[in-house]
Design a protein around this motif. Sequence first.
Motif, short mmCIF file in Angstrom:
data_model
loop_
_atom_site.label_atom_id
_atom_site.label_comp_id
_atom_site.label_asym_id
_atom_site.label_seq_id
_atom_site.Cartn_x
_atom_site.Cartn_y
_atom_site.Cartn_z
N PRO A 37 1.16 3.74 -7.98
CA PRO A 37 1.37 3.94 -6.54
C PRO A 37 2.18 2.77 -5.99
N GLY A 39 4.20 1.05 -3.14
CA GLY A 39 4.44 1.07 -1.70
C GLY A 39 5.93 1.09 -1.39
N GLN A 132 -6.90 -1.52 -10.37
CA GLN A 132 -6.23 -2.37 -11.35
C GLN A 132 -7.07 -3.62 -11.60
N GLY A 187 5.12 -3.53 -17.89
CA GLY A 187 6.19 -3.68 -18.86
C GLY A 187 6.36 -2.48 -19.78
N TRP A 206 0.16 3.74 -16.77
CA TRP A 206 0.33 3.64 -15.31
C TRP A 206 1.71 3.02 -15.15
N GLY A 208 5.21 1.99 -13.50
CA GLY A 208 5.79 1.63 -12.21
C GLY A 208 7.30 1.56 -12.24
N THR A 209 7.82 0.40 -12.66
CA THR A 209 9.25 0.11 -12.57
C THR A 209 10.15 1.25 -13.05
C1 LIG Z 1 8.25 -1.22 -6.62
C2 LIG Z 1 6.78 -1.47 -6.91
C3 LIG Z 1 5.86 -1.36 -5.86
C4 LIG Z 1 4.49 -1.49 -6.13
N1 LIG Z 1 3.60 -1.28 -5.12
C5 LIG Z 1 2.27 -1.19 -5.41
C6 LIG Z 1 1.33 -0.74 -4.43
O1 LIG Z 1 1.69 -0.46 -3.28
N2 LIG Z 1 0.03 -0.61 -4.80
C7 LIG Z 1 -0.39 -0.89 -6.07
O2 LIG Z 1 -1.56 -0.72 -6.35
N3 LIG Z 1 0.47 -1.36 -7.00
C8 LIG Z 1 1.79 -1.49 -6.71
N4 LIG Z 1 2.67 -1.90 -7.68
C9 LIG Z 1 2.16 -2.34 -9.00
C10 LIG Z 1 1.91 -1.12 -9.90
O3 LIG Z 1 0.72 -0.49 -9.52
C11 LIG Z 1 1.80 -1.52 -11.38
O4 LIG Z 1 0.88 -2.56 -11.54
C12 LIG Z 1 3.10 -1.93 -12.04
O5 LIG Z 1 4.19 -1.21 -11.55
C13 LIG Z 1 3.02 -1.76 -13.55
O6 LIG Z 1 4.04 -2.45 -14.19
P1 LIG Z 1 5.53 -1.89 -14.44
O7 LIG Z 1 6.20 -1.94 -13.10
O8 LIG Z 1 6.11 -2.85 -15.40
O9 LIG Z 1 5.44 -0.48 -14.94
C14 LIG Z 1 4.05 -1.81 -7.43
C15 LIG Z 1 5.00 -1.96 -8.47
C16 LIG Z 1 6.35 -1.78 -8.22
C17 LIG Z 1 7.34 -1.91 -9.36
#
Ligand SMILES: Cc1cc2nc3c(=O)[nH]c(=O)nc-3n(C[C@H](O)[C@H](O)[C@H](O)COP(=O)(O)O)c2cc1C
Length: 337
Positions: A37, A39, A132, A187, A206, A208-209
């Motif tokens: 998720p 933001g 998390q 990652g 899970w 994100g990026t």
């Molecule tokens: C652009 C971005 C915004 C994020 N915003 C939130 C958020 O609003 N709430 C949250 O629980 N985690 C947030 N995260 C962290 C993610 O939940 C997660 O820990 C992370 O993306 C995992 O690593 P990765 O980006 O290497 O896949 C965000 C990550 C990114 C990249």
Amino acid sequence: MSSSHAQPSPGEQAIEPRLATEWSRALNLRVPVVNAPMGGVAGGRLAAAVTSAGGLGMIGMGSAGSVAALCTELEHTTGRFGIGLVDWVMAAEPGLLDAAIAAAPTLISVSFGTSLSWVEPVRDSGILTATQVYNVAEARRAQDAGIDVVVARGAEGGGHGATEMATLPLLDAVLDAVSVPVLAAGGIGSGASLAAVLAAGASGVWLGTHLAACSESLLSDSGRRALIEADGTDTIVTRAFDIAMGLPWPTRFPARVLRNEFTDRWTGHEDALRTDRAAREKVTAAIDADDPSAAPVDAGQGVGMITTATSAAQVIHEICSGAAALLSRPISGSGPT
Ligand SMILES: Cc1cc2nc3c(=O)[nH]c(=O)nc-3n(C[C@H](O)[C@H](O)[C@H](O)COP(=O)(O)O)c2cc1C
């Protein structure tokens, strides 16, 4: 788990058997992928695209989360979805958790806090819960509070998070410590990294990026371009943007972002930044102008694997087919073919 969690998502095809975990089967996911998720990035369109591709899409309500913003994004969802909240935002917006529950998502996550009092009312509403965690003690606490799934989020991850442990050692330790399903985060963004965490025992990822760069995300065009151009060494962990924007993120949760002129100048000089109004205003102006040289672009260390802006379906297909191929071949040590 109530039977409503096992409804097939629109567009869902057969479960990918080589990647299926007990958890993903219980949710009837075709692939064990949850979009983090994010933001301002993971809105209803991205959530719908991830669900349609066989994973579970999540709407992220980050620092700027509100009931109104949630309602706007909910209009774009189709099929199942989850909602992710930030603890301190939820505390400042009393109606936010209630609005999230009323939307009847499959899963609600709340991260970046210490209180787990939200778990019980969410579960009582028949909604799965996730949070998390960054170490074993937190994973055990979450399990004791009745959490349905913990997300072991390593320091490589994009956006805010503690930087205590890297993803694989954290995953190892958390899998040993709890009996609830564990998703791996941080990652991950290739067939190889997905295969690694599934082989280690994760119930899913899970992500994100990698999904932030997709065409369905809310990221600006220049932010998306910056992700595509970045290498894995181009990220930095910093509190500079939070200080510049006056956001009350706990110091334990700095953000991993793309390095830029602003982070080079101010990371390590946060006290001076607090009293430099012009520098702080630079960030707001850069956000308004969509200028990634001084605006924050959250990104994990897997960012180097992103080479093009494509759809969530394509990203999920590439990562999952790569992992499935790796998990079904004999170990040769020669790497993916
Ligand atoms: C652009 C971005 C915004 C994020 N915003 C939130 C958020 O609003 N709430 C949250 O629980 N985690 C947030 N995260 C962290 C993610 O939940 C997660 O820990 C992370 O993306 C995992 O690593 P990765 O980006 O290497 O896949 C965000 C990550 C990114 C990249």
